[in-house]
Design an enzyme around this catalytic site. Structure first.
Site, mmCIF file in Angstrom:
data_model
loop_
_atom_site.group_PDB
_atom_site.id
_atom_site.type_symbol
_atom_site.label_atom_id
_atom_site.label_comp_id
_atom_site.label_asym_id
_atom_site.label_seq_id
_atom_site.Cartn_x
_atom_site.Cartn_y
_atom_site.Cartn_z
ATOM 1 N N GLU A 151 0.796 -1.235 0.000
ATOM 2 C CA GLU A 151 0.000 0.000 0.000
ATOM 3 C C GLU A 151 0.829 1.288 0.000
ATOM 4 O O GLU A 151 0.549 2.211 0.767
ATOM 5 C CB GLU A 151 -0.980 -0.023 1.176
ATOM 6 C CG GLU A 151 -1.870 -1.253 1.147
ATOM 7 C CD GLU A 151 -2.840 -1.351 2.341
ATOM 8 O OE1 GLU A 151 -2.716 -0.557 3.275
ATOM 9 O OE2 GLU A 151 -3.705 -2.238 2.315
ATOM 10 N N GLU A 258 -5.791 -11.028 -1.245
ATOM 11 C CA GLU A 258 -6.619 -10.836 -0.034
ATOM 12 C C GLU A 258 -8.104 -10.864 -0.397
ATOM 13 O O GLU A 258 -8.875 -9.980 -0.018
ATOM 14 C CB GLU A 258 -6.269 -9.506 0.655
ATOM 15 C CG GLU A 258 -4.779 -9.329 0.935
ATOM 16 C CD GLU A 258 -4.459 -8.068 1.755
ATOM 17 O OE1 GLU A 258 -5.373 -7.481 2.362
ATOM 18 O OE2 GLU A 258 -3.279 -7.680 1.782
#
Ligand code: HAH
Length: 353
Positions: A151, A258
């Protein structure tokens, strides 16, 4: 199976009249490993049985993040991550490591000296190197792929770098350094850049630029992780395919790292629960979830050879991180297995194709 009432289907399966649906890992054995994110508490009892039956790869949901695994400068908490890796080895499963460098769940001590002052670029780089060397080194040969940087790209604005402490103190090269340290510690491990919201066109292009720069500099990056925190309303098939193709055009492997399909519209920031936040599982929402999962797996299969792994973020709807994010206390039902650990009605469509 949905042609029969549930009790009848159960009788037909148990008497052998009707075949049990294939397990995920068997259905996809010629495509990619199918993984699941776990905590040590998932590794005993009925959840452990489900994990061993359905999956052939495992990821620690939290146990290898910087804060949990390295709570103090001279102390690592190896117990939980060791237990997860040992479970995987016992059952012949792969392990995906998550994650070596992330601006969240990083302990405060990482960025400050004993007097509480922010550390220099040199000190932070040294700490990052030590951390990555120790963690990757401990599991060398037992973790086949790592989320190295998580991220690092912001959702909004034009800049490609999130203004995190790593970026502020070190500069943009913290990313390539993290990949170099990881590669030195285990040259055989596949190294991934991992992010969410990768199907929004603006963020996709920023991530593309970041990865392109890394490739041009010969940084050892082997793949990109699309987190896959999706919902019954997004992404579209076209947007997903575009992300896969665009990143693959850089010569990178793509993994869905994910995966979950929220029954709520996607939001990316925490907020309080309001009176409007009820979780109603209407037939329409359930039908959308089935259709979304079918579309996703059809697209994954189409990209055989490019998509090299698919990992679910949690085991079943009994508990998922989405019960508390982005709205604390709002239940979600994003996975393939329900609160009783049973495959959902549409499950056969995911494994029979
Ligand atoms: C992920 N962030 C993290 O990678 C993972 O480590 C954590 O356990 C759960 C989710 C997703 C995320 C998001 O969907 C929206 C905003 C910030 C982060």
């Amino acid at each position: 199976m949905q042609k029969f009432p549930l009790f009848l289907a159960a009788v037909l399966v148990s008497t052998g009249v009707m075949a049990q649906p294939k397990a995920l890992k068997d259905a996809y054995k010629d495509f990619f490993p199918v993984g699941v994110a776990v905590a040590p508490r998932n590794l005993t009892g009925p959840e452990a049985e489900l994990i061993v039956k359905q999956f052939n790869s495992i990821t620690p949901e939290n146990a290898m993040k910087m804060g949990p695994i390295h709570p103090e400068p001279d102390r690592y908490a190896w117990e939980a991550p060791d237990a997860i890796v040992a479970f995987a080895q016992q059952h012949g499963m792969k392990v995906r490591g998550h994650t070596l460098c992330w601006h969240n769940q990083t302990p405060k001590w990482f960025f400050t000296d004993e007097a509480g002052k922010q550390v220099s670029r040199e000190v932070l780089l040294e700490r990052l190197k030590q951390h990555i060397t120790d963690v990757v080194g401990r599991y060398k040969g037992r973790i086949y792929a790592w989320d190295v940087v998580n991220e690092a790209v912001p959702d909004t604005g034009t800049g490609i770098y999130r203004q995190s402490k790593f970026y502020e103190i070190i500069g943009e090269d913290y990313i390539e350094k993290a990949f170099e340290y990881a590669h030195a510690a285990d040259p055989a491990a596949k190294l991934f850049y991992n992010d969410y919201n990768t199907e929004s066109s603006g963020k996709r292009e920023k991530i593309f630029k970041l990865l392109q720069k890394l490739k041009e500099k010969n940084v050892p990056v082997h793949g990109v992780g699309l987190q896959g925190h999706w919902s019954v309303y997004e992404p579209s098939e076209a947007a997903l395919q575009e992300s896969v193709s665009r990143f693959a055009s850089l010569g990178l492997a793509v993994q869905i790292t994910e995966l979950d399909v929220s029954v709520h519209a996607k939001e990316h920031g925490r907020r309080e629960k309001t009176a409007a936040d009820k979780t109603e599982l209407t037939p329409e929402i359930l039908a959308r979830q089935a259709a979304q999962y079918e579309m996703l797996f059809r697209t994954f299969r189409k990209n055989r050879g490019v998509i090299t792994g698919v990992t679910f973020w949690n085991v079943s709807d009994k508990t998922t991180w989405l019960d508390n994010f982005p709205v604390r206390g709002r239940k979600d039902y994003p996975l393939l297995f329900d609160e009783k650990l049973q495959p959902k009605e549409f499950f056969p469509k995911i494994v029979d194709f």
